[in-house]
Design an enzyme around this catalytic site. Sequence first.
Site, PDB file in Angstrom:
ATOM      1  N   GLU A   1       0.906  -1.109  -0.048  1.00 31.18           N
ATOM      2  CA  GLU A   1       0.069  -0.184   0.037  1.00 31.18           C
ATOM      3  C   GLU A   1       1.066   1.263  -0.054  1.00 31.18           C
ATOM      4  OE1 GLU A   1      -3.117   0.500  -0.509  1.00 31.18           O
ATOM      5  OE2 GLU A   1      -3.536  -1.826  -0.792  1.00 31.18           O
TER       6      GLU A   1
ATOM      7  N   GLN B   1       0.727   6.680  -5.343  1.00 32.03           N
ATOM      8  CA  GLN B   1       1.080   7.658  -6.504  1.00 32.03           C
ATOM      9  C   GLN B   1       2.146   6.948  -7.426  1.00 32.03           C
ATOM     10  OE1 GLN B   1       2.393  11.015  -3.701  1.00 32.03           O
ATOM     11  NE2 GLN B   1       0.868  12.231  -4.937  1.00 32.03           N
TER      12      GLN B   1
ATOM     13  N   TYR C   1      -6.177   6.294   5.576  1.00 30.00           N
ATOM     14  CA  TYR C   1      -6.338   5.447   4.300  1.00 30.00           C
ATOM     15  C   TYR C   1      -5.622   4.097   4.486  1.00 30.00           C
ATOM     16  CZ  TYR C   1      -5.058   2.936   0.028  1.00 30.00           C
ATOM     17  OH  TYR C   1      -5.139   1.736  -0.745  1.00 30.00           O
TER      18      TYR C   1
ATOM     19  N   ASP D   1      -8.956   5.969  -1.850  1.00 26.81           N
ATOM     20  CA  ASP D   1      -7.763   6.479  -2.334  1.00 26.81           C
ATOM     21  C   ASP D   1      -8.310   7.037  -3.921  1.00 26.81           C
ATOM     22  OD1 ASP D   1      -8.358   4.385  -4.028  1.00 26.81           O
ATOM     23  OD2 ASP D   1      -6.526   3.452  -4.188  1.00 26.81           O
TER      24      ASP D   1
ATOM     25  N   CYS E   1     -17.088   1.751 -19.503  1.00 22.42           N
ATOM     26  CA  CYS E   1     -18.206   1.744 -18.978  1.00 22.42           C
ATOM     27  C   CYS E   1     -19.196   0.423 -19.628  1.00 22.42           C
ATOM     28  CB  CYS E   1     -19.169   2.914 -19.360  1.00 22.42           C
ATOM     29  SG  CYS E   1     -18.635   4.343 -18.534  1.00 22.42           S
TER      30      CYS E   1
ATOM     31  N   CYS F   1     -24.984   3.314 -11.845  1.00 23.66           N
ATOM     32  CA  CYS F   1     -24.249   4.125 -11.848  1.00 23.66           C
ATOM     33  C   CYS F   1     -24.792   5.551 -12.511  1.00 23.66           C
ATOM     34  CB  CYS F   1     -23.060   4.075 -12.988  1.00 23.66           C
ATOM     35  SG  CYS F   1     -21.726   5.308 -12.997  1.00 23.66           S
TER      36      CYS F   1
END
Length: 330
Positions: free
Chosen positions: A39, A44, A122, A140, A192, A201
Amino acid sequence: MPNARLNRVARSLERWFGKHQRPLPWRATYRPYHVWVSEVMAQQTRMEVVLGYFARFIDRFPDVRKLAAASLDEVTALWSGLGYYRRARMLREGAIDIVSRFDGELPRDVDELMSIRGIGRYTAGAIASIAFDERAPIVDGNVARVLARLEGEEDPWRHAEALVGVCRSPRMMNQALMELGALICTPRNSKCMECPLRRDCVAFATDRIHELPAPRESQAAKRLRIPLYLVTDARGRILMHRERGPLLTAMLHLPHGTTDLFEQAPLAVTAPRSIGSFQHTITTRRITFEVFAARARRQRGYEWVNPSEIRDFPHPSYVTKALKLASNRS
């Protein structure tokens, strides 16, 4: 979110993750230490980059006690090239804290995890839920994006907590949200039609996929041109110095700066000659390094490093780029 829809979303996510999860190494055993390291590394950083570093890091520091006993140089040397070096320092400090207060074992309680140096909300939620299957929400960038589009609004922690409260497995749920954001519900070019949540959604139904989450105002890139010097001795070793700062703490650097650097003690070299340049990015800085080669005549306060042993020393990735440029030109 109504209970029926909430439960449907949770079941859909868990089923999808069961079929489509990537075979990441820490998922083989879900050891708390492995989850924690993964993690921190993934913050990033692209997953394909993390995988190579994770394997080498765990091979060198297989448990919390080995990491706590290592020197900062040993840890940052293995981190070299991964960027955001403060993460490496805080990971080591966290390991020392865990050995001191928790007998070398990561706790499963979120509040206890957050009391450890370098572990925030987090990361604590990720360790608790993924390693221990505790009902702890996580948010995140991937999770925030999925939930913003799913609900048509940006209140990710509330929605994450609601989902983890009704799911069968917090471990599966939280990883499913992250995995969906990484593979399907991406910042651009979202897939999608492959998404298990398409039916529920809000952004898909209202054609707002590209609006959510609202784009942050990006900081303008600063463009710099910096002379960089490869100074060698008769044995082919390169001259480096240790530099401290918020971005590259305690790393070994090549001499760099204005061209009058070599006219001042304690460093004296032969006339530098340009061997080329390369581009490098550090956060919002777009740097052009112009590389000069020279021989040292006098030096003080620097360290000599054999290029073949550079991986054993903590160094930023631009050093490797400079050495590769020099090797191609020789």
